[in-house]
Every structure is written in C-alpha cells, then in structure tokens.
Design a protein around this motif. Structure first.
Motif, PDB file in Angstrom:
ATOM      1  N   GLU A  30       0.818  -1.221   0.000  1.00 39.79           N
ATOM      2  CA  GLU A  30       0.000   0.000   0.000  1.00 39.79           C
ATOM      3  C   GLU A  30       0.848   1.266   0.000  1.00 39.79           C
ATOM      4  O   GLU A  30       0.491   2.277   0.614  1.00 39.79           O
ATOM      5  CB  GLU A  30      -0.958   0.019   1.219  1.00 39.79           C
ATOM      6  N   TYR A  35       0.601   3.605  -5.456  1.00 34.32           N
ATOM      7  CA  TYR A  35      -0.655   4.328  -5.694  1.00 34.32           C
ATOM      8  C   TYR A  35      -0.454   5.380  -6.790  1.00 34.32           C
ATOM      9  O   TYR A  35      -1.282   5.514  -7.699  1.00 34.32           O
ATOM     10  CB  TYR A  35      -1.125   5.023  -4.406  1.00 34.32           C
ATOM     11  N   ASP A  46      -7.475  -0.910  -6.982  1.00 35.44           N
ATOM     12  CA  ASP A  46      -7.914  -1.858  -5.948  1.00 35.44           C
ATOM     13  C   ASP A  46      -7.406  -3.282  -6.167  1.00 35.44           C
ATOM     14  O   ASP A  46      -6.885  -3.915  -5.253  1.00 35.44           O
ATOM     15  CB  ASP A  46      -9.446  -1.869  -5.849  1.00 35.44           C
ATOM     16  N   TYR A 220      -6.728   2.955   5.818  1.00 40.08           N
ATOM     17  CA  TYR A 220      -6.148   3.150   4.482  1.00 40.08           C
ATOM     18  C   TYR A 220      -7.232   3.478   3.463  1.00 40.08           C
ATOM     19  O   TYR A 220      -7.063   4.323   2.595  1.00 40.08           O
ATOM     20  CB  TYR A 220      -5.430   1.871   4.022  1.00 40.08           C
ATOM     21  N   GLN A 221      -8.370   2.774   3.578  1.00 42.84           N
ATOM     22  CA  GLN A 221      -9.420   2.915   2.577  1.00 42.84           C
ATOM     23  C   GLN A 221     -10.357   4.095   2.828  1.00 42.84           C
ATOM     24  O   GLN A 221     -11.012   4.557   1.911  1.00 42.84           O
ATOM     25  CB  GLN A 221     -10.241   1.615   2.504  1.00 42.84           C
ATOM     26  N   ASN A 224      -7.527   7.970   3.871  1.00 44.09           N
ATOM     27  CA  ASN A 224      -6.652   8.449   2.797  1.00 44.09           C
ATOM     28  C   ASN A 224      -7.410   9.150   1.663  1.00 44.09           C
ATOM     29  O   ASN A 224      -7.056  10.273   1.295  1.00 44.09           O
ATOM     30  CB  ASN A 224      -5.800   7.306   2.247  1.00 44.09           C
ATOM     31  N   GLY A 337      -9.103  -3.614   4.740  1.00 43.60           N
ATOM     32  CA  GLY A 337      -9.087  -3.003   3.413  1.00 43.60           C
ATOM     33  C   GLY A 337     -10.316  -3.403   2.607  1.00 43.60           C
ATOM     34  O   GLY A 337     -10.957  -2.567   1.964  1.00 43.60           O
ATOM     35  N   GLY A 340     -13.220  -1.672   3.957  1.00 41.88           N
ATOM     36  CA  GLY A 340     -13.156  -0.266   3.532  1.00 41.88           C
ATOM     37  C   GLY A 340     -13.596  -0.087   2.089  1.00 41.88           C
ATOM     38  O   GLY A 340     -14.359   0.812   1.754  1.00 41.88           O
ATOM     39  N   MET A 341     -13.097  -1.024   1.218  1.00 40.13           N
ATOM     40  CA  MET A 341     -13.461  -0.954  -0.202  1.00 40.13           C
ATOM     41  C   MET A 341     -14.956  -1.145  -0.374  1.00 40.13           C
ATOM     42  O   MET A 341     -15.590  -0.473  -1.186  1.00 40.13           O
ATOM     43  CB  MET A 341     -12.711  -2.050  -0.980  1.00 40.13           C
ATOM     44  N   THR A 344     -16.841   2.004   0.803  1.00 42.59           N
ATOM     45  CA  THR A 344     -16.675   3.170  -0.086  1.00 42.59           C
ATOM     46  C   THR A 344     -17.334   2.922  -1.441  1.00 42.59           C
ATOM     47  O   THR A 344     -17.840   3.849  -2.059  1.00 42.59           O
ATOM     48  CB  THR A 344     -15.186   3.521  -0.285  1.00 42.59           C
ATOM     49  N   SER A 345     -17.345   1.640  -1.890  1.00 41.42           N
ATOM     50  CA  SER A 345     -17.935   1.340  -3.201  1.00 41.42           C
ATOM     51  C   SER A 345     -19.462   1.537  -3.194  1.00 41.42           C
ATOM     52  O   SER A 345     -20.044   1.898  -4.214  1.00 41.42           O
ATOM     53  CB  SER A 345     -17.597  -0.078  -3.640  1.00 41.42           C
TER      54      SER A 345
END
Lengths: 470, 175
Positions: A30, A35, A46, A220-221, A224, A337, A340-341, A344-345
């Motif tokens: 990460e 990135y 991702d 992180y997800q 950031n 992670g 988090g993904m 957020t998705s």
C-alpha cells in the motif's frame, strides 16, 4: 573482539532490514509510490493493491517451510530482494498486465525476506533489547518511506520508484555483508525445549494483531481518500505521529507498564474515528485525525513487534514465528481493506463508515483485556521457566516452599510440581514418573486446588510474583 | 471394573440401536415413534456419558492402586448398618469396590478427602468424606507380613499424605 563483531552484525542486520522494509512500505505494501504509479497510468488500483497484499501475506505465512537455518535465511533475504528488484523494474514500462505478475512476485518474496529476518533478530539482538531493535527498524524504515513519499507525490512517481529500488539495492548490500555465524548451542536447546508450548501464545498474539490491524486496513481505505486533496501535507506528515509514538514507546523506562498504554492507544483510535465523523476535511482536521490514528498504530505495532521478537527464542524456526506473526498483521489490514473498499464502493457517508469502524474498535476493546492478560502471562511463564531450569535443586525447593498452600502437598504432588516447573508437558511428566497421563492431570488439578489457582499458567505466574517480590 | 465397562458397552449399544430405530421409524412409519426413540437416545446418551465417566475414574483408581483385597466391609458413620463387599482396590484417588466407586483427592481440597487410615493385624480401617458425610470402610487386608503392611502404609503416605496408624504388629514380632 567478538562483542564488536556482534555489534557490527546487529547494525548491519538492522540497516539491511530497515532498507528492505522501507521498500515494502513505500512501494509494495500500500505504498504511495505504487498508488501514484497506478493513478498515473489510470489503472483501477484496488485489484493491484489487493493482489500485492495477498502475495505478501502468502510470503510471510509460508516462509517457514523453506527457511530453516541462518544460512537459508540470508539466501532468502538476498534472493528475495533480488527478485523484488527485477520485478519492480517492470514498473518503468507502461504494461499493466506485467505489473500484476511483478506485484505477485515482489509481494511474495518481500514477505519471505521480511520473515527471514527473524533469524538475524534472534541471533544478533540480546533478549530484552529486541523492543529497541524493532523500534529502530520501524523508525528508520518509516523515515525513509517519508522521504520517498515526498518525492513520489510532489515530484514524480518514477523518482519515488527509483528511490524504492535504491533502498532495496542498498539493503541487499548490507545483508550480504552479514557474517555467517553458527547459532549458539544454548539457543538451539532452549528453542527445542520450548517449541511445543509456543503455539498457544503465538495463536493469541496473531488474534490480537489481526483484530487490532483491521482498523489500519479501514483507515487506508477511508481516511486516505478523504484527505487526498492535501497532497503536500499528507506526503510528509502521514507517518510522523507514528514515528513519534515509536520513539516515546522505545525510550519508556522499564518500570512503565506498557500494557496500560494499550488502552490509551485504543482511546486514540476511537478519538480518530469520532473526529473523522465530526470534523471537516481541512488541514487542521487532518492533523487531528492522523495524529490520533497513526499515534495509536505506533503504540500497537511496537507492542506486538516486541512480543513477537521475544517469542523468537521459544520456537525452533524464528522465520516461521516471525512470518506467521507478521502475516496476522497483513491479514488484518487485508480484511480491513476489503471492508473499507466495500463501504466506499456502495457510497456510505462518512458518519456511517465511522460507526462501522467504532464497532470494530468496540469488539477489539472487549477482546483486548483477556487477550493481553493471557499473552503477558504466558510470556512471563516462559521467562520464568527458563530461569527456574537454571537454578540449583535447593534454590528450586526454596522457591516452592516460599509459597503458601491451602493444604500441604503430598510427596507425589511435590514431584509432579517440580516437573511442571521444569516446563515439561503432562505426557513428559508421565514418562518421567512412570505414571499415566490421566494421573498426572489429576495430580496437577489437585496441586492447583491447593495453591488456589485455576491453571498451570496462574501457578507459574504466582511463583514468578513471589520471586520478584523478594 | 469389568462390570462398569460392560455396562458402558451396553449403553453404547443401546444408544446406537435407539438412534438407528429413530431414523428408520422416522423415515418409514411415523414421526411419533421417531420422537419416542429420539428421547430414548437422549436418555441413553446421558447414561452412557455417566458410565464413561465412572469407567474413567475406575481406570484411574486401578492405575494408581496401593492395595488390592478380595473382600471388604463398609459402614457409614452414625449408622449401624454394615455391608459386605466384593473385590476392593485402594488407590491414590479412591476405592473401587466391585462396581461402586468412592472417590477422594480428585478435586483437591474442595472434594472428598481421605482423613485417616488404621491398620491392624487383620483389617484396614479408612475414614473419608467431605463436610456433609463421613464414610468408614473396613477391609480384610489379607496381609501376613509386617513389611507388606509397612510398604502399603508408606505408599499411602507418599501418594495421599495420610500417615497410617499401624497397630498389633509389634506384639507378633515380639512373640
């Protein structure tokens, strides 16, 4: 002369590992360089990030299978870092498919190389000094990572990539300079004796690390992307609170109870998520959220790294112990992670994300006291058993006599107690005393009852307290 | 010991049969019959677990035997009834009398404990129990040599922490 040699070897090993870890932090795991490169090529990051983490986890977890000596550990570190170097060079070319393969290779071998360092940490650092060595390794690698991040984010990702590769190359040189030394015979015999009893504390530690680091994965997800617009500040301030926390924890006097600080860390994580929920997305808000979150990460990371370092003495294969312990961290980040993904998705608002994070923190909070207690107790027992075993018979008898029992032990129970304190398992005691394993278990239960304790760990811990109170 | 084991095996057999019948009858005849045998299976399971526990305790007593005698006489304190018993094993963790088990020392200071042991020329008298009940046991020990008695007393001391009171042997050696 030999002291100077060990000191040099310790420094070489520390610098070599810090450089390798700086590469991992800045690029492979990460890292901001990765990135930035993925963003530059407008690739969906991702899947790449997840693949790299899974490969890194596999490398850490399986390294113990093929690293079985200091020589093979050195070979793995050099070979693994070499393969990472070759694989990472592919990122100079705009070939996203090749990048996937490169991340798979570099992820796996960087994991194996990191785990292999367990051999050198055990060989070159004194038992109670490993917390400092671990802190130094994390501080140096994070400082290097900041330097690489600043250049990658503010100048060019390719400069960052070149610096990451330079870290790897320099790390190889330092590891290559490490002397080939035979492991101490004492260390081997100690490891052999205690290896049977390391599974439980290692499992507990992994569980502890896994739960704690789920929050890091979420961070992180969630954090950031929310502060991505503050590129300049994020590039250098991101890991500063982490480093400060490491420096403070490293230099705490021995008397200070580190386990109590874990609760402060827990409060900091909660504070970070609540601040994230309530505050805006300005510079001052970022400073508050990042300071709380990364400061807590520093506290927790050094706590479990140092315990893992101390555990290396009790396993036959330090690469396996170190690798499995670190893989729990990576697995926690991976799960966090993915969570988090997912959040957020589906476009959950910040407040709801923070509530999920707080729920994870609450679970951690509930699990922390029993886990911490068990872990500290078991490690104390290991330390005590080792000391007990080196005492003379009369000293051992004195220690046992000093503790009051509710009822006197019978001669047979005294024999069983002596064997328990020598670190033997029930089966070994049965073989020594020519009795059945069931008989040993019943005698042990009776002994616990007479000492008014519930388990072997508690019995040994009471002996330890008694000894230290003198 | 054998009778405990036989009973355990019988319960295991009954459990298997009742489970089999519950499944077969449930599939072929009626749900009521299946429920009846399911309930029977549960009761048999409970009995099997209890008997397995007894079997394990009996094994523990047999493995740690101190003295084995062919006959015994058991009596309960404050009660005048005395009961003759079959083959008896005295051990570190209790006494096995035929299929009856009297346990001590299995739960440390919180359970039943052996209090005293007296040995004379013919009998061994043991007192054990907890706060609620004290049991007395008289054994015909069948030992003819003083060394054998001393050996049994030594084992008792070593394993249970109770010093046996030996009487009646001094006179024999003096005469």
């Amino acid at each position: 002369m030999s002291k100077i040699k060990t000191l040099n070897a310790e420094r070489l090993s520390l610098i070599g590992f810090s450089l390798l870890f700086a590469y991992v932090l800045s690029f492979q795991f990460e890292g901001q360089v990765l990135y930035s490169l993925l963003e530059l090529s407008k690739t969906d990051s991702d899947s790449y990030i997840l693949l790299a983490i899974i490969a890194h986890f596999a490398g850490l977890f399986t390294s113990g299978i093929f690293i079985k000596s200091e020589t093979s550990a050195k070979r793995m570190m050099l070979g693994g870092m070499g393969l990472c170097l070759i694989a990472t060079v592919s990122f100079y070319f705009p070939l996203p498919t090749l990048w996937l393969i490169a991340l798979l290779i570099s992820g796996y071998f960087s994991g194996a190389a990191v785990a292999a360092w367990g051999y050198f940490l055990r060989a070159y650092t004194a038992k109670n000094e490993r917390i400092k060595t671990c802190a130094d390794a994390l501080i140096y690698s994070n400082l290097l990572m900041i330097a690489v991040n600043v250049l990658a984010m503010n100048r060019s990702p390719l400069i960052g990539l070149s610096l990451s590769l330079l870290c790897l190359l320099l790390g190889m040189i330092f590891i290559g300079l490490l002397p080939q030394e035979q492991e101490l015979k004492e260390q081997k015999s100690l490891s052999k004796k205690a290896s049977a009893s390391i599974k439980k504390p290692l499992f507990l530690l992994c569980l502890f690390v896994f739960i704690i680091t789920i929050n890091s994965g979420l961070m992180y997800q969630v954090f950031n992307p929310a502060f991505a617009h503050l590129t300049g500040l994020v590039s250098w301030y991101w890991a500063v609170p982490y480093i400060i926390a490491l420096v403070i924890m490293r230099n705490l006097p021995r008397k200070v109870k580190r386990s109590g600080i874990l609760y402060i860390g827990m409060a900091m994580i909660m504070g970070a998520f609540i601040s994230f929920m309530l505050l805006g997305r300005d510079t001052a808000d970022y400073l508050i959220v990042d300071t709380l979150m990364l400061g807590a990460c520093g506290i927790f990371d050094l706590f479990w790294w140092s315990i893992l370092g101390e555990m290396l003495d009790y396993g036959e294969n330090p690469a396996r112990t170190f690798g499995i312990g670190l893989s729990a961290n990576v697995f926690g980040v991976l799960c966090g992670g993915v969570m988090g993904m997912a959040v957020t998705s589906i476009g959950l608002p910040g407040a709801e994300v923070a509530v999920i994070a707080l729920a994870v923190v609450c679970v951690t909070l509930v699990m922390l006291p029993p886990l911490n207690r068990q872990l500290v107790l078991l490690l104390k027992n290991h330390a005590y058993l080792e000391t007990y075993d080196t005492m003379s018979r009369s000293e051992q008898t004195n220690i046992v006599r000093q503790i009051k029992t509710l009822d006197p032990l019978t001669t047979r129970e005294q024999e069983v107690l002596h064997e328990i304190l020598s670190g033997k398992s029930n089966r070994e005691i049965a073989e020594t005393l020519f009795i059945s394993e069931n008989t040993v278990k019943t005698h042990a239960r009776n002994i616990y009852s007479k000492y008014d304790v519930a388990s072997r760990s508690e019995l040994i811990s009471n002996l330890l307290k008694n000894q230290t109170a003198e | 010991m054998d009778s405990i084991r036989k009973r355990r095996n019988l319960y295991a057999l009954l459990l298997s049969v009742s489970i089999l019948l519950a499944l077969l009858l449930g599939a072929i005849i009626s749900r009521q019959a299946a429920l009846f045998f399911a309930a029977a299976s549960l009761i048999t399971l409970f009995l099997l677990l209890r008997q397995s526990r007894l079997c394990s305790d009996a094994g523990l007593i047999r493995d740690n035997r101190i003295l084995q005698v062919p006959a015994a006489l058991i009596s309960i304190e404050n009660s005048h009834t005395k009961r003759p018993c079959e083959e008896t094993i005295v051990s570190t963790f209790g006494i096995l009398i035929g299929s009856d088990i009297y346990r001590w020392g299995l739960k440390g200071i919180h359970g039943i404990r052996l209090h005293s042991v007296e040995i004379d020329r013919e009998r061994m008298h043991l007192t054990f129990g907890d706060k609620s009940q004290i049991m007395n046991l008289d054994l015909l020990h069948g030992l003819t040599r003083k060394e054998a008695v001393q050996d049994a007393a030594e084992k008792l001391w070593r394993e249970t922490g109770v010093r046996a009171d030996i009487s009646g042997w001094q006179e024999i050696s003096e005469t």
